[in-house]
Scaffold this active site. Structure first.
Site, PDB file in Angstrom:
ATOM      1  N   HIS A   2     -33.683 -35.164 -56.492  1.00 17.79           N
ATOM      2  CA  HIS A   2     -32.460 -35.312 -55.698  1.00 17.79           C
ATOM      3  C   HIS A   2     -31.643 -34.030 -55.803  1.00 17.79           C
ATOM      4  O   HIS A   2     -31.713 -33.305 -56.810  1.00 17.79           O
ATOM      5  CB  HIS A   2     -31.618 -36.472 -56.218  1.00 17.79           C
ATOM      6  CG  HIS A   2     -32.202 -37.818 -55.959  1.00 17.79           C
ATOM      7  ND1 HIS A   2     -31.430 -38.959 -55.929  1.00 17.79           N
ATOM      8  CD2 HIS A   2     -33.474 -38.223 -55.721  1.00 17.79           C
ATOM      9  CE1 HIS A   2     -32.198 -40.007 -55.673  1.00 17.79           C
ATOM     10  NE2 HIS A   2     -33.437 -39.580 -55.552  1.00 17.79           N
ATOM     11  N   GLU A  62     -28.549 -33.492 -56.419  1.00 21.75           N
ATOM     12  CA  GLU A  62     -27.655 -33.436 -57.572  1.00 21.75           C
ATOM     13  C   GLU A  62     -28.414 -33.065 -58.847  1.00 21.75           C
ATOM     14  O   GLU A  62     -27.926 -32.286 -59.664  1.00 21.75           O
ATOM     15  CB  GLU A  62     -26.965 -34.785 -57.792  1.00 21.75           C
ATOM     16  CG  GLU A  62     -26.184 -35.277 -56.606  1.00 21.75           C
ATOM     17  CD  GLU A  62     -26.972 -36.250 -55.742  1.00 21.75           C
ATOM     18  OE1 GLU A  62     -28.115 -35.928 -55.353  1.00 21.75           O
ATOM     19  OE2 GLU A  62     -26.448 -37.330 -55.423  1.00 21.75           O
ATOM     20  N   CYS A 110     -26.558 -41.682 -56.316  1.00 17.13           N
ATOM     21  CA  CYS A 110     -27.261 -42.908 -56.684  1.00 17.13           C
ATOM     22  C   CYS A 110     -27.040 -43.149 -58.187  1.00 17.13           C
ATOM     23  O   CYS A 110     -26.500 -42.284 -58.889  1.00 17.13           O
ATOM     24  CB  CYS A 110     -28.742 -42.768 -56.370  1.00 17.13           C
ATOM     25  SG  CYS A 110     -29.614 -41.628 -57.491  1.00 17.13           S
ATOM     26  N   CYS A 155     -28.510 -40.263 -60.456  1.00 16.21           N
ATOM     27  CA  CYS A 155     -27.731 -39.026 -60.440  1.00 16.21           C
ATOM     28  C   CYS A 155     -26.380 -39.220 -61.120  1.00 16.21           C
ATOM     29  O   CYS A 155     -25.920 -38.344 -61.859  1.00 16.21           O
ATOM     30  CB  CYS A 155     -27.556 -38.527 -59.012  1.00 16.21           C
ATOM     31  SG  CYS A 155     -29.116 -38.005 -58.265  1.00 16.21           S
TER      32      CYS A 155
END
Length: 153
Positions: free
Chosen positions: A52, A54, A82, A85
């Site tokens: 991801h 992040e 999410c 993260c």
């Protein structure tokens, strides 16, 4: 430089995710007026469920600082994080997260749940949202509309 300036850099990262057909989410980590980490979704590119935007930006920021504690860092992300993260942000002791738009299907920064400011945890992340909301939302909507017209989920 303000939140809008840094969010534009995150939006540029999100745009780059489209080059490899990933969901257009971007993030930048900022400390002392400079970007020390950049990330964009790379799950499709890397075939890695943890790739991801992040997570990538957090890893780069920690590498730049030379420590896992991201003291003095603000993370700008185009989409609400999410749970994975958000958990990484807490573990990294990130002081501030700024995100553009909510994630009504998986958000852990205030929409579905608020992991980042949960009172039972040993660290809380200050959250600011809505910066460049429309730009981030439009990018995501266009991406998913294209997938639907191509017959994908």
């Amino acid at each position: 430089m303000d939140d809008h300036f840094w969010m534009q850099a995150a939006l540029e990262e999100a745009q780059k995710a489209l080059d490899h057909e990933d969901v257009p989410v971007g993030a930048v980590a900022v400390k002392d007026g400079q970007i020390i980490g950049r990330g964009r979704n790379q799950r499709e590119l890397d075939q890695d469920p943890t790739a991801h935007a992040e997570m990538i930006a957090i890893r780069q920021a920690a590498d730049f600082i030379g420590h896992w504690r991201l003291e003095g860092v603000t993370l700008y992300c185009t989409l609400e994080p999410c749970p994975m993260c958000a958990g990484a942000m807490i573990l990294a002791r990130l002081p501030v997260l700024v995100y553009a738009t909510t994630d009504p299907k998986g958000g852990a920064g205030g929409s579905i749940m608020n992991l980042l400011e949960h009172p039972a945890l040993n660290h809380r992340v200050e959250v600011r949202s809505g910066i460049c909301h429309q730009e981030a939302t439009d990018l995501l909507r266009a991406f998913f509309a294209k997938l639907r017209t191509e017959g994908q989920k």
